[in-house]
Design a protein around this motif. Sequence first.
Motif, mmCIF file in Angstrom:
data_model
loop_
_atom_site.group_PDB
_atom_site.id
_atom_site.type_symbol
_atom_site.label_atom_id
_atom_site.label_comp_id
_atom_site.label_asym_id
_atom_site.label_seq_id
_atom_site.Cartn_x
_atom_site.Cartn_y
_atom_site.Cartn_z
ATOM 1 N N VAL A 157 44.136 41.027 55.410
ATOM 2 C CA VAL A 157 45.321 40.371 54.833
ATOM 3 C C VAL A 157 45.804 41.161 54.004
ATOM 4 N N PRO A 158 45.760 42.326 52.597
ATOM 5 C CA PRO A 158 46.930 42.398 51.728
ATOM 6 C C PRO A 158 46.985 44.188 52.071
ATOM 7 N N PHE A 159 46.568 44.755 53.536
ATOM 8 C CA PHE A 159 47.069 45.433 53.932
ATOM 9 C C PHE A 159 48.233 46.055 54.715
ATOM 10 N N GLY A 160 48.563 44.795 54.872
ATOM 11 C CA GLY A 160 49.848 44.306 55.924
ATOM 12 C C GLY A 160 51.279 44.863 55.069
ATOM 13 N N GLY A 161 52.192 44.319 55.825
ATOM 14 C CA GLY A 161 53.279 45.264 55.440
ATOM 15 C C GLY A 161 53.403 46.887 54.220
ATOM 16 N N GLY A 162 52.205 47.576 54.332
ATOM 17 C CA GLY A 162 52.412 48.606 53.728
ATOM 18 C C GLY A 162 51.227 47.856 52.703
ATOM 19 N N PHE A 163 50.470 47.398 52.305
ATOM 20 C CA PHE A 163 50.296 46.475 50.997
ATOM 21 C C PHE A 163 51.135 46.267 50.329
ATOM 22 N N CYS A 164 51.647 45.192 51.379
ATOM 23 C CA CYS A 164 52.331 44.685 50.580
ATOM 24 C C CYS A 164 53.613 45.064 49.917
ATOM 25 N N SER A 165 54.290 46.189 50.492
ATOM 26 C CA SER A 165 54.912 47.075 49.001
ATOM 27 C C SER A 165 55.501 48.031 49.711
ATOM 28 N N GLU A 166 54.635 48.002 51.248
ATOM 29 C CA GLU A 166 55.768 49.005 51.971
ATOM 30 C C GLU A 166 55.740 50.566 51.810
ATOM 31 N N LYS A 167 54.229 50.305 51.646
ATOM 32 C CA LYS A 167 53.307 51.998 51.379
ATOM 33 C C LYS A 167 53.424 52.145 52.986
ATOM 34 N N ALA A 168 51.267 52.766 53.130
ATOM 35 C CA ALA A 168 50.862 53.788 53.844
ATOM 36 C C ALA A 168 50.726 51.439 55.165
ATOM 37 N N CYS A 169 51.448 52.206 56.361
ATOM 38 C CA CYS A 169 50.998 50.587 57.043
ATOM 39 C C CYS A 169 49.800 50.808 57.315
ATOM 40 N N GLY A 170 50.572 48.869 57.895
ATOM 41 C CA GLY A 170 49.053 47.984 57.900
ATOM 42 C C GLY A 170 47.993 48.671 59.077
ATOM 43 N N VAL A 171 49.026 48.569 60.162
ATOM 44 C CA VAL A 171 48.257 49.042 61.651
ATOM 45 C C VAL A 171 47.845 50.499 61.155
ATOM 46 N N LEU A 172 48.205 51.212 60.533
ATOM 47 C CA LEU A 172 47.041 52.624 60.428
ATOM 48 C C LEU A 172 45.602 51.470 59.753
#
Length: 143
Positions: free
Chosen positions: A53-68
């Motif tokens: 879950v916290p990987f979504g939205g780029g670690f909830c911080s717009e970093k590396a894409c959650g899809v990736l």
Amino acid sequence: MMLKDEARKYIESELKYGEQRKLYHYNCAETLLNACNDYYKLNLDKKIFKAIVPFGGGFCSEKACGVLAGGIAALGVMYSEDKPTDNTKVKEITQRWVKVFEEEFSDIDCKEIKPIYKDPETGCANVMLRAAELLESIIEGEK
């Protein structure tokens, strides 16, 4: 049925909840990992879905894409070996996934991808669906 079709099920699953749909939303990382779990019959424990879950939205911080990240998690489950190993296979396929993803979306960071690909109505659904196609082609190339 393709991996993209499994992803679409998760993307659209919240629509039946109307006003409460935000409570039933699967983020980008969850969507791809859940789709991989169903499509490749990974039999993942429910706790792994909480972990992603916290990987979504780029670690909830717009970093590396959650899809990736969701794709990387799936590849880890599918290709990592039990120790002792140097995990050459999972490293190679993960590097291929990151390269293909970056070539397709011109970046790996959510903050760079969203302004170009996020739709006001469907959010990042188009990114999730295209990424599912790309990931499936990489996995099929391993067979």
